[in-house]
Design an enzyme around this catalytic site. Structure first.
Site, PDB file in Angstrom:
ATOM      1  CB  CYS A 159     -30.309 -41.538 -18.109  1.00 16.98           C
ATOM      2  SG  CYS A 159     -30.838 -40.654 -16.613  1.00 16.98           S
ATOM      3  CB  CYS A 183     -35.457 -36.535  -4.560  1.00 17.77           C
ATOM      4  SG  CYS A 183     -35.727 -37.441  -2.995  1.00 17.77           S
ATOM      5  CG  HIS A 225      -8.480   5.459 -20.558  1.00 14.82           C
ATOM      6  ND1 HIS A 225      -7.724   5.307 -21.687  1.00 14.82           N
ATOM      7  CD2 HIS A 225      -8.846   4.207 -20.164  1.00 14.82           C
ATOM      8  CE1 HIS A 225      -7.622   4.012 -21.973  1.00 14.82           C
ATOM      9  NE2 HIS A 225      -8.295   3.314 -21.069  1.00 14.82           N
ATOM     10  CB  CYS A 256      16.725   2.873  17.713  1.00  8.75           C
ATOM     11  SG  CYS A 256      15.555   4.214  17.381  1.00  8.75           S
ATOM     12  CB  CYS A 277      13.747  22.969  19.119  1.00  7.21           C
ATOM     13  SG  CYS A 277      15.308  22.651  19.967  1.00  7.21           S
ATOM     14  CG  HIS A 302      25.611  19.047  18.419  1.00  9.43           C
ATOM     15  ND1 HIS A 302      25.336  20.388  18.514  1.00  9.43           N
ATOM     16  CD2 HIS A 302      25.562  18.744  17.096  1.00  9.43           C
ATOM     17  CE1 HIS A 302      25.101  20.869  17.304  1.00  9.43           C
ATOM     18  NE2 HIS A 302      25.230  19.896  16.427  1.00  9.43           N
TER      19      HIS A 302
END
Length: 523
Positions: free
Chosen positions: A144, A152, A257, A292, A302, A325
């Site tokens: 161009c 720069c 595979h 809960c 136990c 129980h």
């Protein structure tokens, strides 16, 4: 993208493939140049693909650049811009160029005439970025003509390279300009070696990434080779082997595979990482606190449980609060939906663990075998050669045995994924599969034990008889061939979808459907 005879070509002409070749190269262990030559010969009888080194890719790029430059009568840097824009499609470049050259020039950013003419300027030229004045030799432009000082330009292009592959088609800094900074500008203003290497790495990769998945990079860490796979009609075999010795599936990118298809592998890998397996474990091994509802695992003998969250005490068997129980040994015939759900969950996870443990075990055995082979090749082979007074080439049967073990471990590992997804209702297929798998696994274990344990005696001179070593050679060679046959039969059956079972069942049904005939008694 055309290729010359200098490329590493792997081709299949005709005939039945042999997955488990004597010269099979494994994906993760090192090998010598001679091994690599043998591997190339072996692969030539299996698949059709090209292994491209970085130099090969550069060579193809140069060929395309020179061709476009010659045919279109343009510079090579302009040819590069065209090829990058049209994804290295030479024929498309030529078609578009000869259809409307001006339109293509404007589109890709290689202008025929500059927008700004600097030839009439004898005085210093002002840089469009820093606005300092410089003599013409310290100012650079692209097609161009917009002038910018070298410093720069360097800063601008350096930033572009650090930003990624977009640097290959970096535009002029002028916001309204579409002109491209060609490769000659990069070479002129970029002096940092590391930065320039980064740019040209992007340039090489652009050739592969523009192929539309025709060419793929080897996924092995650190490998810079690419594979150009030429699929064959009707073939579903995608396992390829790179020159770095890594084997992978071209279609899905996972480790090789075969004989299991990509969908099964994808489901299996997803299942191994799926959080739903944790849920199954919770259902099978824990119960909810009746107060809960937090899940609790029983860790002691136990049956009196105490929730660590709400401190509720309850019976593990019936989940009733322990304050009220009495006994829960009597069967009440309550709704067993929850119990059945837990049983099913436990059964499902037990089945999954059966296949997963054997899948993981064979992978572990394969990794160990690869390490053993590497150690044998680097140290023990030479020692065995000295002990037996023979050349290393005459001891290649030991190497082939180890390679067979490594390849068979890979195949056996994936057969467990196959077995997991084999429908439970297809009992005949399941039995046939388990028979083939069992025979192959037993043969492999015999071979692996012979190579791992019995070979040591001769390497470390605990058995020094040449007659005994001759017997060992025949035994190891025989086991290698037998194991190879077992696994070839297994692979063939799985790739055919265990079709032989269906054929046999069909034949039996036809035989049973025929009317019975009585044999006439001869007088």
């Amino acid at each position: 993208m055309d290729y010359s005879d200098d490329d590493v070509m792997v081709n299949t002409d005709s005939g039945e493939e042999s997955l488990l070749s004597d010269n099979q190269v494994d994906s993760d262990y090192e090998f010598t140049d001679q091994d690599m030559d043998n591997a190339s010969i072996t692969k030539r009888s299996q698949l059709s693909y090209l292994v491209l080194k970085e130099d090969d890719i550069r060579k193809h790029q140069r060929t395309d650049i020179e061709h476009v430059s010659t045919v279109l009568s343009i510079s090579q840097v302009e040819a590069i811009v065209l090829l990058l824009h049209y994804q290295w499609n030479v024929s498309k470049v030529q078609d578009e160029w000869f259809t409307d050259e001006e339109k293509v020039r404007e589109l890709v950013g290689i202008l025929k005439e500059p927008v700004v003419d600097l030839n009439d300027r004898e005085m210093n030229i002002e840089c469009g970025i820093c606005f300092e004045s410089y003599p013409q030799k310290e100012v650079a432009t692209v097609s161009c003509g917009h002038p910018y000082c070298n410093a720069c330009w360097t800063g601008y292009i350096t930033t572009s390279i650090n930003d990624g592959p977009g640097c290959l088609t970096v535009k002029c800094p002028e916001p309204s300009c579409s002109a491209v900074a060609c490769q000659d500008m990069i070479d002129k203003v970029i002096t940092d070696k590391e930065l320039k290497e980064k740019y040209y790495r992007y340039f090489v990769r652009s050739y592969v990434e523009a192929s539309g998945n025709k060419i793929k990079w080897c996924p092995s860490p650190g490998c810079e080779n690419a594979i150009d796979f030429e699929s064959r009609s009707g073939s579903e075999h995608y396992d390829v082997s790179c020159l770095c010795s890594h084997e992978f599936c071209w279609n899905c990118g996972e480790d090789a595979h075969r004989p299991v298809d990509c969908d099964t592998v994808s489901k299996w890998i997803a299942k191994n990482t799926d959080e739903s397996e944790n849920t199954n474990w919770i259902l099978a091994n824990t119960k909810p606190c009746p107060n809960c509802k937090r899940q609790i695992e029983k860790s002691m003998g136990c049956n009196v449980m105490r929730c660590s969250i709400c401190k509720c005490m309850f019976c593990w068997n019936c989940l009733l609060p322990f304050t009220d129980h009495k006994k829960c040994n009597k069967f009440e015939g309550d709704d067993e939906t929850d119990i059945n759900k837990r049983k099913r969950a436990k059964s499902a996870i037990d089945r999954y663990m059966h296949y997963f443990e054997r899948w993981a075990s064979n992978q572990s055995s394969r990794v160990i075998a690869m390490a053993d082979l590497k150690k044998f090749q680097s140290v023990q082979l030479k020692l065995l050669s000295l002990r037996q007074g023979t050349t290393e080439s005459q001891l290649q049967f030991t190497i082939e045995a180890w390679r067979q073990i490594i390849e068979c471990r890979r195949v056996l590992k994936w057969t467990y994924a196959y077995g997991y997804y084999l429908p439970e209702q297809e009992q005949t297929k399941k039995q046939f599969f388990e028979y083939l798998q069992g025979e192959a696994e037993a043969g492999l274990e015999r071979l692996h034990h012979c190579a791992e344990e019995e070979l040591k005696h001769f390497v470390f001179k605990t058995q020094d008889s040449s007659k005994k070593f001759g017997d060992f050679r025949r035994k190891l060679t025989g086991l290698t061939e037998a194991t190879k046959t077992y696994f070839e039969n297994l692979v063939k059956a799985l790739e055919n979808g265990l079709a032989d079972v269906a054929l046999n069942e069909s034949s039996k049904s036809e035989t049973n459907s025929k009317p019975a005939t009585k044999r006439r008694k001869l007088k």
